[in-house]
Design a protein around this motif. Sequence first.
Motif, PDB file in Angstrom:
ATOM      1  N   TRP A   5       0.813  -1.231   0.000  1.00 53.64           N
ATOM      2  CA  TRP A   5       0.000   0.000   0.000  1.00 53.64           C
ATOM      3  C   TRP A   5       0.844   1.277   0.000  1.00 53.64           C
ATOM      4  O   TRP A   5       0.426   2.252  -0.641  1.00 53.64           O
ATOM      5  CB  TRP A   5      -1.053  -0.010   1.114  1.00 53.64           C
ATOM      6  CG  TRP A   5      -0.554   0.083   2.519  1.00 53.64           C
ATOM      7  CD1 TRP A   5      -0.387  -0.957   3.394  1.00 53.64           C
ATOM      8  CD2 TRP A   5      -0.173   1.267   3.228  1.00 53.64           C
ATOM      9  NE1 TRP A   5       0.096  -0.487   4.585  1.00 53.64           N
ATOM     10  CE2 TRP A   5       0.226   0.872   4.518  1.00 53.64           C
ATOM     11  CE3 TRP A   5      -0.128   2.621   2.897  1.00 53.64           C
ATOM     12  CZ2 TRP A   5       0.672   1.781   5.480  1.00 53.64           C
ATOM     13  CZ3 TRP A   5       0.320   3.533   3.849  1.00 53.64           C
ATOM     14  CH2 TRP A   5       0.708   3.113   5.129  1.00 53.64           C
ATOM     15  N   VAL A  33      -2.291   4.392  10.566  1.00 51.16           N
ATOM     16  CA  VAL A  33      -3.244   3.463   9.958  1.00 51.16           C
ATOM     17  C   VAL A  33      -3.588   2.384  10.988  1.00 51.16           C
ATOM     18  O   VAL A  33      -2.701   1.851  11.659  1.00 51.16           O
ATOM     19  CB  VAL A  33      -2.646   2.837   8.678  1.00 51.16           C
ATOM     20  CG1 VAL A  33      -3.622   1.854   8.043  1.00 51.16           C
ATOM     21  CG2 VAL A  33      -2.261   3.932   7.683  1.00 51.16           C
ATOM     22  N   PRO A  64      -5.309  -4.101  10.880  1.00 51.43           N
ATOM     23  CA  PRO A  64      -6.381  -4.922  10.299  1.00 51.43           C
ATOM     24  C   PRO A  64      -6.688  -6.125  11.178  1.00 51.43           C
ATOM     25  O   PRO A  64      -5.900  -6.470  12.070  1.00 51.43           O
ATOM     26  CB  PRO A  64      -5.801  -5.352   8.952  1.00 51.43           C
ATOM     27  CG  PRO A  64      -4.327  -5.352   9.167  1.00 51.43           C
ATOM     28  CD  PRO A  64      -4.043  -4.227  10.125  1.00 51.43           C
ATOM     29  N   ILE A  76      -8.709   1.310   8.641  1.00 50.64           N
ATOM     30  CA  ILE A  76      -8.882   0.331   7.562  1.00 50.64           C
ATOM     31  C   ILE A  76      -9.387  -1.014   8.099  1.00 50.64           C
ATOM     32  O   ILE A  76      -9.612  -1.944   7.315  1.00 50.64           O
ATOM     33  CB  ILE A  76      -7.574   0.138   6.750  1.00 50.64           C
ATOM     34  CG1 ILE A  76      -6.399  -0.268   7.636  1.00 50.64           C
ATOM     35  CG2 ILE A  76      -7.243   1.411   5.977  1.00 50.64           C
ATOM     36  CD1 ILE A  76      -6.329  -1.722   7.983  1.00 50.64           C
ATOM     37  N   ILE A 131     -12.435  -2.560   6.474  1.00 52.33           N
ATOM     38  CA  ILE A 131     -12.149  -3.104   5.141  1.00 52.33           C
ATOM     39  C   ILE A 131     -11.633  -4.529   5.261  1.00 52.33           C
ATOM     40  O   ILE A 131     -12.058  -5.426   4.527  1.00 52.33           O
ATOM     41  CB  ILE A 131     -11.123  -2.225   4.393  1.00 52.33           C
ATOM     42  CG1 ILE A 131     -11.673  -0.809   4.176  1.00 52.33           C
ATOM     43  CG2 ILE A 131     -10.732  -2.860   3.054  1.00 52.33           C
ATOM     44  CD1 ILE A 131     -10.647   0.177   3.628  1.00 52.33           C
ATOM     45  N   SER A 132     -10.731  -4.759   6.211  1.00 49.30           N
ATOM     46  CA  SER A 132     -10.168  -6.104   6.386  1.00 49.30           C
ATOM     47  C   SER A 132     -11.252  -7.104   6.792  1.00 49.30           C
ATOM     48  O   SER A 132     -11.196  -8.273   6.406  1.00 49.30           O
ATOM     49  CB  SER A 132      -9.045  -6.085   7.429  1.00 49.30           C
ATOM     50  OG  SER A 132      -9.514  -5.828   8.737  1.00 49.30           O
ATOM     51  N   GLN A 192      -6.569  -6.046  -1.759  1.00 49.74           N
ATOM     52  CA  GLN A 192      -7.031  -5.466  -0.488  1.00 49.74           C
ATOM     53  C   GLN A 192      -6.237  -4.198  -0.166  1.00 49.74           C
ATOM     54  O   GLN A 192      -6.805  -3.204   0.291  1.00 49.74           O
ATOM     55  CB  GLN A 192      -6.928  -6.446   0.679  1.00 49.74           C
ATOM     56  CG  GLN A 192      -7.519  -5.826   1.949  1.00 49.74           C
ATOM     57  CD  GLN A 192      -7.642  -6.755   3.135  1.00 49.74           C
ATOM     58  OE1 GLN A 192      -7.676  -6.290   4.267  1.00 49.74           O
ATOM     59  NE2 GLN A 192      -7.716  -8.054   2.909  1.00 49.74           N
ATOM     60  N   TYR A 193      -4.939  -4.223  -0.433  1.00 48.28           N
ATOM     61  CA  TYR A 193      -4.139  -3.021  -0.201  1.00 48.28           C
ATOM     62  C   TYR A 193      -4.633  -1.847  -1.050  1.00 48.28           C
ATOM     63  O   TYR A 193      -4.532  -0.692  -0.638  1.00 48.28           O
ATOM     64  CB  TYR A 193      -2.660  -3.288  -0.481  1.00 48.28           C
ATOM     65  CG  TYR A 193      -1.959  -4.068   0.612  1.00 48.28           C
ATOM     66  CD1 TYR A 193      -2.155  -3.778   1.962  1.00 48.28           C
ATOM     67  CD2 TYR A 193      -1.071  -5.096   0.282  1.00 48.28           C
ATOM     68  CE1 TYR A 193      -1.499  -4.488   2.955  1.00 48.28           C
ATOM     69  CE2 TYR A 193      -0.407  -5.809   1.278  1.00 48.28           C
ATOM     70  CZ  TYR A 193      -0.624  -5.500   2.608  1.00 48.28           C
ATOM     71  OH  TYR A 193       0.032  -6.195   3.598  1.00 48.28           O
ATOM     72  N   TRP A 198      -7.336  -0.305   0.890  1.00 50.11           N
ATOM     73  CA  TRP A 198      -6.756   0.506   1.966  1.00 50.11           C
ATOM     74  C   TRP A 198      -6.279   1.845   1.408  1.00 50.11           C
ATOM     75  O   TRP A 198      -6.496   2.892   2.013  1.00 50.11           O
ATOM     76  CB  TRP A 198      -5.553  -0.201   2.590  1.00 50.11           C
ATOM     77  CG  TRP A 198      -5.794  -1.452   3.344  1.00 50.11           C
ATOM     78  CD1 TRP A 198      -6.900  -2.261   3.316  1.00 50.11           C
ATOM     79  CD2 TRP A 198      -4.877  -2.065   4.260  1.00 50.11           C
ATOM     80  NE1 TRP A 198      -6.716  -3.337   4.138  1.00 50.11           N
ATOM     81  CE2 TRP A 198      -5.497  -3.246   4.729  1.00 50.11           C
ATOM     82  CE3 TRP A 198      -3.600  -1.746   4.700  1.00 50.11           C
ATOM     83  CZ2 TRP A 198      -4.857  -4.098   5.643  1.00 50.11           C
ATOM     84  CZ3 TRP A 198      -2.975  -2.586   5.602  1.00 50.11           C
ATOM     85  CH2 TRP A 198      -3.604  -3.751   6.076  1.00 50.11           C
ATOM     86  N   ALA A 252      -8.771   4.465   1.053  1.00 48.47           N
ATOM     87  CA  ALA A 252      -9.146   5.082   2.331  1.00 48.47           C
ATOM     88  C   ALA A 252      -8.056   6.032   2.840  1.00 48.47           C
ATOM     89  O   ALA A 252      -8.352   7.084   3.416  1.00 48.47           O
ATOM     90  CB  ALA A 252      -9.417   4.000   3.369  1.00 48.47           C
ATOM     91  N   ILE A 253      -6.799   5.663   2.613  1.00 52.10           N
ATOM     92  CA  ILE A 253      -5.669   6.454   3.110  1.00 52.10           C
ATOM     93  C   ILE A 253      -5.422   7.694   2.246  1.00 52.10           C
ATOM     94  O   ILE A 253      -5.007   8.741   2.746  1.00 52.10           O
ATOM     95  CB  ILE A 253      -4.398   5.577   3.174  1.00 52.10           C
ATOM     96  CG1 ILE A 253      -4.597   4.427   4.171  1.00 52.10           C
ATOM     97  CG2 ILE A 253      -3.166   6.402   3.557  1.00 52.10           C
ATOM     98  CD1 ILE A 253      -3.557   3.306   4.043  1.00 52.10           C
TER      99      ILE A 253
END
Length: 199
Positions: free
Chosen positions: A24, A114, A117, A160, A163-164, A182-183, A186, A189-190
């Motif tokens: 990410w 962050v 997860p 995050i 999300i996880s 998945q990253y 993230w 969102a970041i």
Amino acid sequence: MLLHYLALGDSYTIGEAVPAAGRWPAQLVVRLRERGVAIDDPQIVAVTGWTTDELSSAMDAASFAPPYGLVTLLIGVNNQYRGRDAGEYRDEFARLLRRAVGLAGGHASRVVVVSIPDWGVTRFAREQGRDPAQIAQALDAYNAIARDETGRAGARWVDITPISRRHPELVAEDGLHPSAQQYALWTEAILPVAAAAVK
């Protein structure tokens, strides 16, 4: 002027089991550049398995070139995995956060924390016979501490963890660590928080 970016963490920051471009922090740099931000490739200080104190020790030995225009911090899952005390996590995390702010030239607004997860939803956790509810409860406590200390320091927070939990299928071949897909979620969102940090 080219911004320098420092990413501090553990397996989730180094992107265990995914290609370097799938991490990410690497995806974040690409997305920031798309927004016109002149930012260097990330300097990553992260190793799979690190706890807060191990990251701190590694930082003692690392070479830094502050001030960084962006510093990200994601640490704590291995403290939880090893059953470490939450109070100990608070103290060590707060110290790491102070160091991160220092590396950002004293600008807490350039530091993005962050959340951890939830590995309890993964295939690895099931195969280990671990209790997902217990893991979720412990990680929620750790994340509450990190969020509290982040607010206290005046740094920025990105959660995050949901999300996880929504995407347990988006894992790497090891059945534990997030996949590049998945990253990417993230990173979405970041991104706005990091963009605000580097303004």
